[in-house]
Design an enzyme around this catalytic site. Structure first.
Site, PDB file in Angstrom:
ATOM      1  N   TYR A   1      -1.221  -3.451  -7.360  1.00 22.89           N
ATOM      2  CA  TYR A   1      -0.963  -4.285  -6.187  1.00 22.89           C
ATOM      3  C   TYR A   1      -2.059  -4.233  -5.127  1.00 22.89           C
ATOM      4  CZ  TYR A   1       1.652  -6.868  -2.788  1.00 22.89           C
ATOM      5  OH  TYR A   1       2.046  -7.854  -1.927  1.00 22.89           O
TER       6      TYR A   1
ATOM      7  N   SER B   1      -1.239  -4.118  10.909  1.00 20.52           N
ATOM      8  CA  SER B   1      -0.718  -5.138   9.995  1.00 20.52           C
ATOM      9  C   SER B   1       0.473  -5.863  10.609  1.00 20.52           C
ATOM     10  CB  SER B   1      -0.281  -4.484   8.689  1.00 20.52           C
ATOM     11  OG  SER B   1      -1.364  -3.801   8.118  1.00 20.52           O
TER      12      SER B   1
ATOM     13  N   ARG C   1       2.126 -12.057  -0.586  1.00 17.18           N
ATOM     14  CA  ARG C   1       0.752 -12.411  -0.207  1.00 17.18           C
ATOM     15  C   ARG C   1       0.263 -13.722  -0.813  1.00 17.18           C
ATOM     16  NH1 ARG C   1      -1.897  -8.640   3.407  1.00 17.18           N
ATOM     17  NH2 ARG C   1      -0.419  -6.906   3.518  1.00 17.18           N
TER      18      ARG C   1
ATOM     19  N   ARG D   1       0.850  -1.186   0.000  1.00 12.86           N
ATOM     20  CA  ARG D   1       0.000   0.000   0.000  1.00 12.86           C
ATOM     21  C   ARG D   1       0.891   1.243   0.000  1.00 12.86           C
ATOM     22  NH1 ARG D   1      -1.796   0.768   4.470  1.00 12.86           N
ATOM     23  NH2 ARG D   1      -1.198  -1.076   5.636  1.00 12.86           N
TER      24      ARG D   1
ATOM     25  N   THR E   1      -4.146 -12.665  11.444  1.00 10.08           N
ATOM     26  CA  THR E   1      -4.569 -13.897  10.761  1.00 10.08           C
ATOM     27  C   THR E   1      -4.294 -15.118  11.637  1.00 10.08           C
ATOM     28  OG1 THR E   1      -4.184 -12.846   8.625  1.00 10.08           O
ATOM     29  CG2 THR E   1      -4.339 -15.226   8.621  1.00 10.08           C
TER      30      THR E   1
ATOM     31  N   CYS F   1       0.721  -8.088  13.029  1.00  9.46           N
ATOM     32  CA  CYS F   1       0.780  -8.308  14.481  1.00  9.46           C
ATOM     33  C   CYS F   1       0.066  -9.602  14.864  1.00  9.46           C
ATOM     34  CB  CYS F   1       0.145  -7.143  15.224  1.00  9.46           C
ATOM     35  SG  CYS F   1       1.143  -5.655  15.191  1.00  9.46           S
TER      36      CYS F   1
ATOM     37  N   GLY G   1      -0.838 -20.621  19.422  1.00 11.41           N
ATOM     38  CA  GLY G   1      -1.964 -21.361  20.005  1.00 11.41           C
ATOM     39  C   GLY G   1      -2.122 -21.147  21.500  1.00 11.41           C
TER      40      GLY G   1
ATOM     41  N   ASN H   1       6.231  -8.299   2.325  1.00 17.65           N
ATOM     42  CA  ASN H   1       4.785  -8.085   2.206  1.00 17.65           C
ATOM     43  C   ASN H   1       4.174  -8.961   1.107  1.00 17.65           C
ATOM     44  OD1 ASN H   1       2.346  -6.742   2.987  1.00 17.65           O
ATOM     45  ND2 ASN H   1       2.485  -5.451   1.178  1.00 17.65           N
TER      46      ASN H   1
ATOM     47  N   HIS I   1     -11.084  -2.561  11.087  1.00 18.78           N
ATOM     48  CA  HIS I   1      -9.949  -3.397  10.662  1.00 18.78           C
ATOM     49  C   HIS I   1      -9.774  -4.508  11.702  1.00 18.78           C
ATOM     50  CE1 HIS I   1      -5.328  -3.493   9.780  1.00 18.78           C
ATOM     51  NE2 HIS I   1      -5.974  -4.346   9.016  1.00 18.78           N
TER      52      HIS I   1
END
Length: 606
Positions: A220, A271, A389, A81, A276, A273, A516, A387, A249
């Site tokens: 992109y 982003s 993807r 970005r 996902t 951290c 986990g 970055n 977000h």
């Protein structure tokens, strides 16, 4: 060419006059060779992927390793970005606020129209109808992206509910967000195309009042897939402000206790951290299970029963590859392994597989993200871009919650804010109440990562992890959060927590194992929601003692956990001027409520 002579314009599969006249207007301006209305079919997807392979944009991966999957290597100037080229062009500058770049909308339209003039020559203009969130919603949020990039079309099919069904939802006069995109690389007759067309000049522009997005020069990710950050966060946050909901977000996680009771969490992290990883958590505590509803964006509104409900507007995952592996995120790996994935800027192995830093195995030779030979222990640069993807369908995720496509969404029990902090911020803190929770989110700080331009390692304030994604003034945004809490039934509001998996000891190592094991922190959070768990009242909120956490079977030094949970008043006193500087930057629209919380914190810290 006039619109009358551009092939494809006369075969539009819709009678929506507003859409048709916009498509004609853009075609006349950009002068494509032809116009194609996309239908989102499997056949269209395959055809475009074949075309991209032929053009050299896609490398077809070994189907035995990743079926129906491809690798794209971008131009080295087009990898993330571009916050410096991202604009919120509200009618008044104050409405964009101090966190956004602003230009007068008239001036911006004039600059960009000059750039768009003839910019699609030699290319196909695709009309891509899409829906953010379930198609069956009462008020589906529709959009149409016009683009000259096949890469964008195939990615939008994965990331949104795209094609014929979305177009049908629009009917003959339904509202839609106009999203215009061009890579900004016209081709003269006979000119050979490059594998990744883009322009040195880039603009990613939002017009919040008219709900429009104009993007130019980048092919992109978030700059080009306009349903993602541009619509789902920047434009949607402006819509949400006007309509009384939230566009955030945030991941959405479902946690199921041994008693089979489900709890839903929305969590905002900047982003890289671990958003996902948490979204696809594999709990390590016996009897607890997790399912995912989304890893990046949550749209939340109050339901008729007074609870806050969340839905994920996306249809796919667009995740950062480096660091994703069978240990850190086995469920992401399983999702990717199911195929139908487009990788961007990862490395290619000799047997047609993909590789990135953090993935198991040490390949001796690779083709790196720039297309060059890369040798293990010899080449000093990263094989995959930090970055890089994967773009993969959500439906392939093995722990996808059955409610993922429910237009009603899921009721949120807790909101988590988190960042990457070596010091100061404890492993978990519960906010005193909603307004204090807003203050915690509003002053969130995190060490910078590779997902955006800027110096890696600096702590930057990233309010609610929305700093690059706010479609309006940050002070108005904080006030909007406070107002929603004021108008709600307090007993039904989600509790707010702040987490930091990344605290380090004096020797620089992580104090908490993370991944986990974070399920142990979530268990404490659930027990707080159920009024079952203890915690100490500190100046910054309620923090558990070591014995309040379920550490059964965890091989970790109790002293490390105590250090991860410690609230050091001196460290926090050093934090105060940094918070104050940020609040001054927010400026005249800073809500009194946020200022009051800051003053109260100062007082509690003595």
């Amino acid at each position: 060419m006039t619109s009358a002579t551009i092939p494809g314009l006369d075969t539009a599969p819709t009678n929506h006059q507003g859409l048709l006249s916009w498509v004609e207007e853009v075609a006349e301006l950009t002068q494509p060779d032809r116009v194609v209305f996309t239908d989102g079919s499997e056949e269209e997807f395959q055809r475009l992927c074949d075309q991209l392979v032929e053009a050299g944009t896609f490398i077809r991966l070994n189907p035995e390793k990743h079926k129906n999957s491809y690798l794209a290597l971008s131009d080295p100037s087009d990898v993330a970005r571009v916050e410096s080229r991202t604009y919120i062009c509200s009618a008044k500058e104050i409405d964009a606020g101090p966190t956004n770049n602003w230009m007068d909308p008239g001036e911006m339209r004039s600059i960009m129209k000059d750039l768009y003039r003839g910019c699609m020559r030699g290319r196909t203009m695709y009309v891509v109808p899409f829906c953010m969130g379930p198609l069956g919603a009462e008020d589906p949020k529709l959009g149409v992206e016009i683009t000259d990039s096949e890469y964008v079309v195939v990615s939008m099919r994965t990331m949104t509910r795209m094609g014929k069904a979305a177009l049908e939802k629009m009917g003959d006069d339904g509202f839609f967000v106009k999203a215009l995109h061009s890579v900004g690389a016209p081709l003269e007759p006979g000119q050979k195309d490059v594998a990744w067309p883009c322009s040195e000049t880039k603009y990613i522009t939002h017009f919040p009042e008219t709900r429009e997005i104009w993007s130019y020069g980048s092919g992109y990710g978030g700059n080009a897939l306009l349903g993602k950050k541009c619509y789902s966060l920047r434009i949607a946050s402006a819509m949400a402000h006007d309509e009384g909901w939230l566009a955030e977000h945030m991941l959405i996680l479902k946690l199921i206790s041994p008693e089979n009771k489900a709890y839903y969490f929305a969590a905002a992290f900047p982003s890289a951290c671990g958003k996902t990883n948490l979204a696809m958590l594999q709990p390590t505590i016996p009897g607890w299970r997790a399912e995912t509803l989304g890893d990046d964006i949550a749209w939340m509104r109050f339901g008729k029963d007074g609870r806050l409900y969340a839905v994920n507007p996306e249809f796919g995952f667009f995740g950062v590859a480096p660091g994703t592996n069978w240990k850190s995120n086995p469920n992401a790996m399983r999702t990717i392994a199911a195929g139908n994935t487009v990788f961007t800027n990862v490395a290619l192995t000799d047997d047609g597989d993909v590789w990135w830093e953090g993935l198991e195995g040490d390949p001796q030779h690779l083709i790196d993200w720039k297309g060059n030979d890369w040798y293990f222990r010899e080449t000093e640069t990263n094989a995959a871009h930090p970055n890089s993807r994967y773009c993969t369908p959500m439906s392939q995720c093995p722990i996808l919650a059955p409610e993922w496509d429910d237009p009603q969404g899921v009721p949120i029990s807790g909101i988590l804010f988190g960042g990457r902090r070596k010091t100061t911020v404890p492993l978990v803190t519960e906010a005193r109440d909603w307004q204090h929770g807003v203050f915690i989110g509003a002053t969130l700080g995190s060490e910078q990562t590779a997902a955006a331009e800027g110096k890696v390692g600096n702590v930057r304030r990233d309010p609610m992890a929305m700093l690059p994604f706010l479609g309006y003034n940050v002070g108005d945004y904080f006030q909007h959060w406070i107002n929603l809490g004021k108008h709600a039934d307090e007993s039904k509001l989600p509790k707010v927590f702040f987490v930091n998996w990344f605290r380090r000891g004096d020797d620089g190592r992580f104090l908490w194992p993370g991944f986990g094991e974070n399920s142990r922190v979530l268990k404490w959070i659930v027990d707080r929601i159920e009024h079952k768990a203890g915690g100490a009242t500190t100046p910054i909120g309620t923090v558990p003692a070591v014995e309040d956490l379920d550490l059964d079977g965890l091989d970790v030094d109790a002293a490390d956990v105590a250090a991860a949970l410690a609230v050091d008043a001196d460290e926090w006193r050093q934090e105060l001027p940094l918070i104050e500087e940020w609040l001054q930057f927010v400026g005249e629209k800073l809500p009194t409520g946020v200022k009051d919380e800051f003053d109260a914190l100062k007082e509690r810290l003595g």
